[in-house]
Structures are given as structure tokens and as C-alpha cells.
Design a protein around this motif. Structure first.
Motif, PDB file in Angstrom:
ATOM      1  N   TYR A  40      54.708  52.093  73.927  1.00 26.30           N
ATOM      2  CA  TYR A  40      54.352  52.304  72.524  1.00 26.30           C
ATOM      3  C   TYR A  40      55.312  51.629  71.548  1.00 26.30           C
ATOM      4  N   LEU A  66      51.395  49.134  72.460  1.00 28.60           N
ATOM      5  CA  LEU A  66      50.355  50.070  72.035  1.00 28.60           C
ATOM      6  C   LEU A  66      50.760  50.753  70.734  1.00 28.60           C
ATOM      7  N   ASN A  67      49.754  51.132  69.993  1.00 30.44           N
ATOM      8  CA  ASN A  67      49.975  51.917  68.797  1.00 30.44           C
ATOM      9  C   ASN A  67      50.238  53.361  69.162  1.00 30.44           C
ATOM     10  N   PRO A  68      51.128  54.027  68.434  1.00 29.25           N
ATOM     11  CA  PRO A  68      51.400  55.439  68.738  1.00 29.25           C
ATOM     12  C   PRO A  68      50.170  56.327  68.569  1.00 29.25           C
ATOM     13  N   CYS A 231      51.464  60.780  72.630  1.00 27.13           N
ATOM     14  CA  CYS A 231      52.780  60.369  72.157  1.00 27.13           C
ATOM     15  C   CYS A 231      53.669  61.535  71.761  1.00 27.13           C
TER      16      CYS A 231
END
Length: 284
Positions: A40, A66-68, A231
Motif C-alpha cells: 500500500y 495499491l491505494n489504502p 488497511c
RNA sequence: GGCCCGAUAGCUCAGUCGGUAGAGCAGUGGAUUGAAAAUUCACGUGUCGGCGGUUCAAAUCCGUCUCGGGCCA
């Protein structure tokens, strides 16, 4: 020249990043992440991702991709990692796959069973039902799977049920079909698992937690507005949130993170102990 | 100096009318093929602060000492 992938595993805070740099130098390699949370973006400090300085030494792949707000899983990780590894190999370099996420590594090395993918809606529905209810349904749909599943473990029960419902087949059949193929794969793998004494590891964890909290973890967490439920589970995230909210003090926060990290490290050691293909590398 | 409260597992504490003690956390070991930094299972002998006394029997009652904390001087 042998440039088959090389795996570097071990518990958190055992020194995987720096060892992987050393080994990459010897094997003319590039680093590939195998850590669920270092995937992330925006979690670099709390997930103890390699520093900018380390990343400049040689190419690092799959860090902060990756996006959180996204949710990853082992299958998705493999989807991301395979092309990257293939690309490195195609250039004649050695992929140095480094990380502590046992399940992700297992999927990458031994492949995924032919099981249906997670279904968010179905999971939400199952999460709302009492565990006994799920257990009863699993007994009904797949008695064999029910008999060998830890029925107190909601996750495991839900997943087994999910497989049955989505595939229309028995989870036990699908899983058995896959397990038989995995044995010989191990002999073709190479890699090591870092081992340290508990005392040493605990000291390193404490040191790292302190450095995180002193080194911008608060700001990092404060900056993360929206994160996926996935996350949120990063060790340190909730603890720092509580600290920021004034619910706990710095000392308590540090202790909580240390304890959670130690417990995680122990679970990792248990996991890697079973991976007999990994060569233990003791560091004293 | 006097009085009061406390001292029990590594930590925080519970322990009824006397019948030699148990929770949470920590720790240790395990499971774990699509949430995995997740989820989950198992594991509790410790001078019950020390010494003495009462009693068939004391963590428990009495005395005394030590160490904390508090109140009064």
C-alpha cells in the motif's frame, strides 16, 4: 547463470530488507515485495517499508502500488507479482522476493487452489449470521470439510461455506484436488528464512517501534483519511489513531504496538517453520 | 513519631463463612490456500511480603517486622 527467483522470508523486524540488498548484489537481483501491507501507498512508515535510500540502491518492485482504500488478497498479490517476476527474469536479472506474508508467499510459490474468489456481499451476509448457523450449514453442504475445519474460527468456516455456495461443489473436493500437486514444487525453490533469538527480535521490534513513532508515523496515520477495512488492520494503525485522539499516551501506544508486533512475529515463525524448503539462516 | 490502607503469577488484580489459589493482559506452542500485520486453538506451582502464634487446617484470624501509599502531627 542461475537467475531463478530467490526468496527471503522471516519474521517482522528480522532484517529482511537489508539482507535482501546484500543478496541482490551477489545474485545480480532486483527486489520484489512479498509483504501484504507494504503493497500500500501511504503506509510506508507504519509498515516498515524499505526507505527511499534503500530503494535507490537497486530496483524495488511492488512497494506502494495499491491505494489504502483498496483491499488486497493473496490471489491479487500473485496476479501483481507474476508479471513483475517474469519481466525481471526476461532481463536476465534475479528476482529477490522479500517479505513476511506467509500466505502470499505460499500462493506465489505453490499456486492457488482452483477455488472461487472472495465475494464481498456473501461475506457481509455471513458475517451477520451466528457462527453456529454457519457451522450447521457447512455440516450440511460438506460434512468432510466441516469435520476438518476449526469450527470456532469464523473466518475458516465462512470461507469453506463460501466455496461451497459459489462453486456449487464441495470445498473438500476442490481443496483435495489441489493439495496433491504441491509436493514436488518445493524441491525447485530456493530461499532462506531469517532466524533470530526471541530476545534479539524483541529488542529489534522495540527499537523499530520507537523509530516509527519518532519518525513520522503519527503524521502518516493522520494523513490517511480513508482506508479500507483491510488497511485498518495494519499493526500500529489503530494504536496511533488512539494516540492522536488522546485516548492513550505515547508510552501505552508504544507498548501496544510492541506487543502486537511480537505476537505477529511469533505467528510468522510458526508459519515459516513449516516451509521446509526455506533454508534457515541464523543471525546472532 | 501516631493512625489507616495495601503487599497474591512477569504486570493489573479477584479470592465468600478458615479447608494450601484463579481471571485478564503479557509470554510459549500450534492451526492456517483468496480478509493473513487477519482469524483461531491449547498451555496457569506461585516462598499468597518475612517471622511467630491460634487451629485438625491460615492467602484468610492474631501479633510483630519490612516495603509501598495516604492522613494526622
Amino acid at each position: 547463470m542461475n537467475n531463478t527467483p530467490f526468496y527471503i522470508c522471516g519474521p517482522t523486524a528480522s532484517g529482511k530488507s537489508s539482507l535482501s540488498l546484500e543478496i541482490a548484489e551477489q545474485l545480480d537481483g532486483e527486489i520484489v515485495n512479498a509483504d501484504a501491507f507494504q503493497l500500500y501507498r501511504g503506509l510506508e512508515i507504519i509498515s516498515a517499508a524499505p526507505s527511499q535510500a534503500e530503494r535507490e540502491i537497486l530496483p524495488h518492485h511492488l512497494y506502494g502500488v495499491l491505494n489504502p482504500t483498496e483491499s488486497a488478497d493473496a490471489q491479487r498479490y500473485v496476479t501483481l507479482a507474476k508479471p513483475v517476476i517474469a519481466e525481471i527474469l526476461s532481463r536476465g536479472k534475479t528476482p529477490i522476493i522479500t517479505g513476511g506474508s506467509g500466505l502470499y508467499l505460499k500462493f506465489l510459490t505453490h499456486g492457488a487452489a482452483p477455488l472461487p474468489t472472495a465475494d464481498e456481499a456473501l461475506r457481509a451476509e455471513m458475517d451477520a449470521r451466528p457462527l453456529e448457523d454457519l457451522v450447521a450449514q457447512l455440516h450440511e453442504l460438506d460434512p468432510l470439510e466441516a469435520s476438518r475445519t476449526a469450527l470456532q474460527n469464523r473466518r475458516f468456516v465462512s470461507r469453506a461455506l463460501e466455496i461451497c455456495i459459489l462453486s456449487g461443489q464441495k470445498a473438500s473436493d476442490l481443496r483435495d484436488g489441489w493439495e496433491k500437486q504441491t509436493v514436488e514444487i518445493s524441491s525447485q525453490l530456493r530461499g532462506l528464512v531469517i532466524q533470530r533469538t526471541r530476545l534479539d527480535l524483541h529488542a529489534r521490534i522495540a527499537q523499530r517501534t520507537r523509530a516509527m513513532l519518532d519518525g513520522g508515523a503519527l503524521k502518516e496515520v493522520a494523513t490517511l483519511a480513508q482506508v479500507s477495512p483491510n488497511c485498518e488492520k495494519a499493526i500500529g494503525f489503530r494504536e496511533v489513531r488512539s494516540l492522536l485522539a488522546g485516548e492513550i499516551d505515547r508510552h501505552t501506544c508504544e507498548n501496544l504496538i510492541n506487543a502486537a508486533t511480537r505476537q505477529y512475529a511469533k505467528r510468522q515463525e510458526t508459519w515459516f517453520r513449516r516451509e521446509k524448503w526455506l533454508t534457515p539462516k541464523l543471525i546472532a
